[in-house]
Design an enzyme around this catalytic site. Structure first.
Site, PDB file in Angstrom:
ATOM      1  N   HIS A 262      -1.504  92.431  18.010  1.00 48.66           N
ATOM      2  CA  HIS A 262      -1.873  91.046  17.744  1.00 48.66           C
ATOM      3  C   HIS A 262      -3.243  90.716  18.327  1.00 48.66           C
ATOM      4  O   HIS A 262      -3.750  91.410  19.217  1.00 48.66           O
ATOM      5  CB  HIS A 262      -0.812  90.107  18.301  1.00 48.66           C
ATOM      6  N   GLU A 264      -4.243  88.204  20.297  1.00 50.03           N
ATOM      7  CA  GLU A 264      -4.208  87.885  21.722  1.00 50.03           C
ATOM      8  C   GLU A 264      -4.035  89.164  22.554  1.00 50.03           C
ATOM      9  O   GLU A 264      -4.678  89.355  23.584  1.00 50.03           O
ATOM     10  CB  GLU A 264      -3.051  86.919  22.019  1.00 50.03           C
ATOM     11  N   CYS A 290       2.917  84.532  19.600  1.00 55.89           N
ATOM     12  CA  CYS A 290       4.316  84.919  19.475  1.00 55.89           C
ATOM     13  C   CYS A 290       4.898  85.124  20.875  1.00 55.89           C
ATOM     14  O   CYS A 290       4.175  85.076  21.877  1.00 55.89           O
ATOM     15  CB  CYS A 290       4.438  86.205  18.655  1.00 55.89           C
ATOM     16  N   CYS A 293       3.206  88.085  22.840  1.00 55.42           N
ATOM     17  CA  CYS A 293       1.884  87.756  23.371  1.00 55.42           C
ATOM     18  C   CYS A 293       1.976  86.686  24.453  1.00 55.42           C
ATOM     19  O   CYS A 293       1.168  86.672  25.383  1.00 55.42           O
ATOM     20  CB  CYS A 293       0.961  87.305  22.249  1.00 55.42           C
TER      21      CYS A 293
END
Length: 333
Positions: A262, A264, A290, A293
């Site tokens: 992801h 992040e 999410c 993260c």
């Protein structure tokens, strides 16, 4: 857009010298007449006063009275100040006034002074008698396809040019000082600035389902960026590298098949890779993190999360940020 100054006025009033002075002040020059010249060059037509007038009237008849102003607006860049010269039609003024921070300036001088200036330039086509000069001016004010008189009446400011150039320059300096207080540039806030960068970073994502990116900031300085996609050295998602994304799985399902890191996550990992601490920083991300993260952000010591759009499964993340004392803010660009 910054500041756009339009110039209009009678013949020999000082529009040209005004434009030259403003160019020295960093303004970019656009003349509406140049768009007519471009048309004539393309047609291999000789550029004369008569052909310019005829082509200008032809363009306005075919595309509307604001066509030259529309073309000027299309060439403007948001981070520049502009001078727009040769404005002679009310339709052009109406079109340019749609642009934020546009001001129309009438450069004016008494007819007697302008006539003397005209004689000084010694053009054979110029009238030699003041009465002939006045008749030409009266026709100019209401000429078909232009209507300079009505254009002048639409001016927001007037600059008198009835003496030496230095006096004109001082009047322009005074007007520019006033306009700098009246008009303001579209300067983004820090949140808008960093989120805008995050959205640009997202364009580098190789994920075929959703492009997400994050920017980590400390003391108003970017210390790391990241976008979602397959790991370094592996096949990109958009080349078939991630089975979940390439099968377009429903959101929240088959996460165990997803090979993409992801945005992040990548921003935090990149900082660690280069030995940069993210403790007490702010992370700007295009989507709410999410749960995976979220845990990483909390454990990395990031103190604030600013996100642009909701993630389909972010309720647990919101609760966890609250419990951990991490500030969470949503801002919409």
């Amino acid at each position: 857009m910054s500041l756009i100054i339009g110039l209009t006025g009678e013949n020999c009033s000082g529009k040209g010298i005004s434009a030259e002075y403003l160019k020295r002040k960093g303004f970019y020059y656009i003349s509406l007449s140049d768009f007519i010249r471009e048309e004539l060059v393309e047609e291999n037509t000789e550029i004369t006063r008569e052909s310019m007038i005829a082509k200008g009237n032809d363009l306005r008849a075919r595309f509307g009275p604001s066509i030259l102003a529309q073309r000027a607006a299309q060439r403007m860049e948001k981070d520049r100040n502009y001078i727009v010269d040769s404005i002679r039609n009310p339709g052009e003024v109406k079109e340019l006034k749609k642009i934020r921070n546009f001001v129309l300036v009438h450069v004016h001088a008494p007819p007697e002074i302008r006539f003397e200036r005209m004689k000084a330039r010694k053009r054979e086509s110029d009238p030699q008698a003041f009465e002939a000069f006045q008749k030409i001016e009266e026709a100019e004010m209401k000429k078909e396809g232009q209507n300079l008189g009505e254009t002048i009446r639409m001016a927001d400011r007037t600059v008198e040019n009835n003496s030496e150039p230095q006096a004109l320059y001082e009047k322009w300096d005074s007007l520019l000082s006033q306009l700098s207080r009246d008009f303001h540039s579209d300067r983004p806030s820090w949140d808008e600035y960093f989120m805008g960068i995050a959205r640009q970073v997202a364009s580098r994502s190789n994920c075929i389902k959703r492009k997400v990116a994050a920017v980590i900031v400390r003391d108003k300085r970017i210390i790391s960026t990241g976008y979602n996609g397959t790991p370094r050295g592996t096949k990109n998602c958009n080349e078939g590298g991630c089975p979940r994304c390439n099968n377009f799985a429903e959101s929240g399902t088959k996460l165990e098949e997803c090979y993409c890191a992801h945005g992040e996550e990548n921003a935090i990992v990149q900082a660690a890779y280069h030995g940069i601490s993210v403790k007490d920083s702010t992370i700007y991300t295009t989507f709410c993190p999410c749960l995976y993260c979220t845990r990483m952000i909390i454990n990395a010591g990031i103190r604030e999360v600013v996100y642009n759009a909701d993630y389909p499964l972010n309720e647990s993340s919101i609760r966890m940020f609250d419990e951990a004392g991490v500030t969470l803010r949503k801002m919409k660009l």
